[in-house]
Design a protein around this motif. Sequence first.
Motif, PDB file in Angstrom:
ATOM      1  N   GLN A  17       9.114  -5.915  -2.678  1.00 54.79           N
ATOM      2  CA  GLN A  17       8.971  -4.482  -2.968  1.00 54.79           C
ATOM      3  C   GLN A  17       9.973  -3.468  -1.872  1.00 54.79           C
ATOM      4  O   GLN A  17       9.997  -3.834  -0.865  1.00 54.79           O
ATOM      5  N   ASP A  77       5.650   1.212  -2.383  1.00 53.25           N
ATOM      6  CA  ASP A  77       6.873   0.720  -2.890  1.00 53.25           C
ATOM      7  C   ASP A  77       7.734   1.929  -2.949  1.00 53.25           C
ATOM      8  O   ASP A  77       7.575   2.628  -4.038  1.00 53.25           O
ATOM      9  N   ARG A 127      -8.562  -5.424   4.171  1.00 52.40           N
ATOM     10  CA  ARG A 127      -9.252  -4.349   3.816  1.00 52.40           C
ATOM     11  C   ARG A 127     -10.727  -4.518   3.597  1.00 52.40           C
ATOM     12  O   ARG A 127     -11.478  -3.385   4.003  1.00 52.40           O
ATOM     13  N   MET A 156       9.088   2.421  -6.754  1.00 54.83           N
ATOM     14  CA  MET A 156       8.090   3.172  -7.566  1.00 54.83           C
ATOM     15  C   MET A 156       7.555   4.593  -7.258  1.00 54.83           C
ATOM     16  O   MET A 156       7.347   5.386  -8.120  1.00 54.83           O
ATOM     17  N   ALA A 197       2.069  -9.212  -3.451  1.00 58.69           N
ATOM     18  CA  ALA A 197       0.833  -8.503  -3.096  1.00 58.69           C
ATOM     19  C   ALA A 197       0.202  -7.789  -4.333  1.00 58.69           C
ATOM     20  O   ALA A 197       0.742  -7.303  -5.057  1.00 58.69           O
ATOM     21  N   PRO A 198      -0.975  -7.501  -4.065  1.00 55.98           N
ATOM     22  CA  PRO A 198      -1.703  -6.821  -5.273  1.00 55.98           C
ATOM     23  C   PRO A 198      -1.419  -5.465  -5.510  1.00 55.98           C
ATOM     24  O   PRO A 198      -0.633  -4.815  -4.439  1.00 55.98           O
ATOM     25  N   PRO A 199      -1.704  -5.073  -6.687  1.00 59.72           N
ATOM     26  CA  PRO A 199      -1.225  -3.486  -6.937  1.00 59.72           C
ATOM     27  C   PRO A 199      -1.691  -2.338  -6.077  1.00 59.72           C
ATOM     28  O   PRO A 199      -1.044  -1.733  -6.022  1.00 59.72           O
ATOM     29  N   GLU A 200      -2.934  -2.538  -5.773  1.00 56.81           N
ATOM     30  CA  GLU A 200      -3.465  -1.343  -4.869  1.00 56.81           C
ATOM     31  C   GLU A 200      -2.934  -1.579  -3.561  1.00 56.81           C
ATOM     32  O   GLU A 200      -2.755  -2.427  -3.045  1.00 56.81           O
ATOM     33  N   GLY A 201      -2.899  -0.115  -3.151  1.00 57.14           N
ATOM     34  CA  GLY A 201      -2.401  -0.052  -1.801  1.00 57.14           C
ATOM     35  C   GLY A 201      -1.086  -0.276  -1.343  1.00 57.14           C
ATOM     36  O   GLY A 201      -0.606  -0.311  -0.454  1.00 57.14           O
ATOM     37  N   ARG A 202      -0.247  -0.366  -2.563  1.00 61.06           N
ATOM     38  CA  ARG A 202       1.256  -0.581  -2.238  1.00 61.06           C
ATOM     39  C   ARG A 202       1.888   0.672  -1.809  1.00 61.06           C
ATOM     40  O   ARG A 202       1.347   1.903  -2.141  1.00 61.06           O
ATOM     41  N   LYS A 258      -1.472 -16.255  -9.758  1.00 60.17           N
ATOM     42  CA  LYS A 258      -1.054 -15.358 -10.831  1.00 60.17           C
ATOM     43  C   LYS A 258       0.125 -15.811 -11.722  1.00 60.17           C
ATOM     44  O   LYS A 258       1.024 -16.807 -10.798  1.00 60.17           O
ATOM     45  N   GLN A 309      -1.076 -12.962   2.422  1.00 58.72           N
ATOM     46  CA  GLN A 309       0.471 -12.067   1.843  1.00 58.72           C
ATOM     47  C   GLN A 309       0.106 -11.093   1.199  1.00 58.72           C
ATOM     48  O   GLN A 309       0.674 -10.635   0.106  1.00 58.72           O
ATOM     49  N   THR A 369       6.871  -5.288 -10.018  1.00 60.11           N
ATOM     50  CA  THR A 369       7.728  -4.911  -8.830  1.00 60.11           C
ATOM     51  C   THR A 369       9.035  -4.666  -9.377  1.00 60.11           C
ATOM     52  O   THR A 369       9.426  -5.744  -9.986  1.00 60.11           O
ATOM     53  N   ARG A 414       6.959   1.046   2.258  1.00 59.23           N
ATOM     54  CA  ARG A 414       6.727   0.050   3.030  1.00 59.23           C
ATOM     55  C   ARG A 414       7.083  -1.110   2.128  1.00 59.23           C
ATOM     56  O   ARG A 414       6.516  -1.514   1.239  1.00 59.23           O
ATOM     57  N   SER A 415       8.198  -1.913   2.765  1.00 60.08           N
ATOM     58  CA  SER A 415       8.571  -3.109   1.850  1.00 60.08           C
ATOM     59  C   SER A 415       7.485  -4.256   2.079  1.00 60.08           C
ATOM     60  O   SER A 415       6.977  -4.229   3.047  1.00 60.08           O
ATOM     61  N   ASP A 416       7.249  -5.001   0.932  1.00 63.69           N
ATOM     62  CA  ASP A 416       6.339  -5.904   1.021  1.00 63.69           C
ATOM     63  C   ASP A 416       6.720  -6.841  -0.116  1.00 63.69           C
ATOM     64  O   ASP A 416       7.312  -6.644  -1.098  1.00 63.69           O
ATOM     65  N   HIS A 417       5.871  -8.141  -0.048  1.00 65.36           N
ATOM     66  CA  HIS A 417       6.113  -9.142  -1.109  1.00 65.36           C
ATOM     67  C   HIS A 417       5.635  -8.541  -2.506  1.00 65.36           C
ATOM     68  O   HIS A 417       4.650  -8.158  -2.672  1.00 65.36           O
ATOM     69  N   ALA A 418       6.509  -9.139  -3.534  1.00 62.42           N
ATOM     70  CA  ALA A 418       6.040  -8.617  -5.020  1.00 62.42           C
ATOM     71  C   ALA A 418       4.736  -9.369  -5.335  1.00 62.42           C
ATOM     72  O   ALA A 418       4.069  -8.987  -6.387  1.00 62.42           O
TER      73      ALA A 418
END
Lengths: 408, 408
Positions: free
Chosen positions: A276, A235, B198, A238, A228-233, B210, B192, B262, A222-226
């Motif tokens: 991502q 990417d 969640r 990765m 975004a928090p690390p959990e639940g990505r 950040k 974002q 990322t 799932r493409s997402d903003h860089a």
Amino acid sequence: MIDIKRLWSDIEAVAAIGRRPEGGVSRGAFSPQEQQARTYLVERMRECGLEVVTDAAGNIFGRLDGEGVGEGAAVIAGSHIDSVEGGGDYDGVLGVFGALECLRTLRDRKARLRRPVEVAAFADEEERFYGFLGSYAFTGRLGYSEIAEVTDADGVRLVDAMQALGLDASAIAGARRPAEEIHAFVELHIEQGPILDREGLSIGVVDRVKGNYRFNLRVEGRSDHAGAPPEGRCDAFMLLHRLIARQLSRQAESGDPELSCTIGRVAVEPNIETVQPGVAECSFDLRSSVPEVLRDAQAELERAAEELAEEHGAAIRISSILREEPLQFDAAVVAAIDAAAGELGYARRFIASGAGHDAQVIGRYVPAAMIFVSSVDGRSHCPEELTRREDIERGVNVLYRTLVALAG
Amino acid sequence: MIDIKRLWSDIEAVAAIGRRPEGGVSRGAFSPQEQQARTYLVERMRECGLEVVTDAAGNIFGRLDGEGVGEGAAVIAGSHIDSVEGGGDYDGVLGVFGALECLRTLRDRKARLRRPVEVAAFADEEERFYGFLGSYAFTGRLGYSEIAEVTDADGVRLVDAMQALGLDASAIAGARRPAEEIHAFVELHIEQGPILDREGLSIGVVDRVKGNYRFNLRVEGRSDHAGAPPEGRCDAFMLLHRLIARQLSRQAESGDPELSCTIGRVAVEPNIETVQPGVAECSFDLRSSVPEVLRDAQAELERAAEELAEEHGAAIRISSILREEPLQFDAAVVAAIDAAAGELGYARRFIASGAGHDAQVIGRYVPAAMIFVSSVDGRSHCPEELTRREDIERGVNVLYRTLVALAG
């Protein structure tokens, strides 16, 4: 012994055909440059008094026959004269002109032979259009339907490129030579690896060709903003990274030190620093002489992909691009090569070929084996490709004695 | 409380400007589409009786001033109305029209204010030409020399795009607003990221942004045949893979669960299945609120690169593309937001912003903080971007009470 000066002038002459200003040679199959090299080869074959035939696939054969030569199945030696874009001077060319030099030496000595001997140049080994086109057709594994729509990377149709050389692609199945007409096939080639150079050996007795399993790995995350928090990505790159890491660490435990893994092609989408990747894709090329190692690696790759996909809610697709099983060359031909090198007093070793060669296609059809000569630093498919003149001389001498042993 | 219906009709009207048939909106900075949105905004500001100014950077301000409003430094709320290609309906737009709705509510109530209040729309936040152009210029960090040659991805010059809107880029330094004229800046924005969604919260009190260190990693190894043996390879992609793997495993020990990494851009050369890459390159984006975590990660990356390069005889170059230190927002503005949400009885949490926002540029200049509203599944910069109407209403109510607290 062969005449290295005479051979050297051939190698230099062919290296000048398709030479690029920036270095390296480009003689793609059925190109005007390769056509020039074909003409040069045919002229040299005729000078040597060989009977020259170009078959329906564009393979060229020069046959030493007639007085003092027996009937029956032929011993064939050869390789190819096409090159990759910007390739080196020796890959393929050495095997064809080295074989021609052996036939010239046989003719000069008016050698008496039990069998006809042929030099062969197989078409499109380097896959401008269809890798191993010539050897596949020669061994009856290719019909017109398989090549009718094939084009090169620029969209040129194989059928048209062949026609420009006067070849009728629709007749390609006719290139098949019955197996009973071939006693053995021997290919002399540069190593395309550094083992002989590193060990200070001129000669490799190639007793096997590694199998080659090649896959495309595609992760859809799932493409997402860089940011975004690390959990639940999810990417995709990765996940691809983790799949590769898992696979490499498992393969390290395969117990096969010859197992190689190459990731030559990589792509991500949308390929933007701050995003991502939603999709990540790569090629995954595995080579080993041990059939189980390849099969286990594939099974592990599939298992790891399934686990990762489930764990992260991604889709991971593994598609097979190529599945060539390992090949053991013919024991008698291997022994003839080893004996020839031994009689000449050359230090040598048994070696696997990691690269693909016409001999691996032909070796599934008739008895075959290969002779490797040392490549400086193992470089190939590049302008830096280099085999020392003394190693070339030794390699062709081994080929000569092998042909004498098999046909004499 | 604010009028969600009135606000909703603005959001829908702006979402229709630059709408693509395949979904999402494209309103790049200084494009005809963004110009339409600017016109819409200015009309709504005038309807509200605001004093409208467009500065030399193309930032638009609407000021509530005059009767019943005190003198002195202003409280400013806003965001941006430009979008990425195919972006969502809320990113930026919510912060501008949400602030406008607050000013409309203040005007409707004839609220007495100690300070002027402004709504702001900052130019080119999304980096069609120059990311944060508007907020950089507003805070005095941008002169003409820095933008004179800037173009977008299609080669359109920023100077020309600004001129088409009647803006003189050579006067951009004049967009600087003295810090003493600004009491505080508040930006309302969608998260974002998926944290609020969640956790089932509508409101995030953004107390920090950040830091963002971004690098280009480039490995120059040795291109070679995929058939070469595994020992002695200098495969650039494999080295890049090992560098990434080493770095990720060390970062896992950083103790910062918010540290994100990322790799959005990846390339290998020559990018052919059967060739070990000679060059492999990727972007490497790190984000954390903890300055030492970013500095340690950089040091470790450099150390790992040096070790790997030496071990394998490769060249590994790490170049810094971006180095934004983490920012703690102003404690008083953060407290005002938190108190406003508390008075309204909304469940909330403190949260870091991982994405970049105008507030992070402005927050280095004057007291600032942000309000986040929940994004469904954390999606943004895509057509699927969605914030629930009730969350929008809550977010704008928090903004309203915050403005009242800061200016009232």
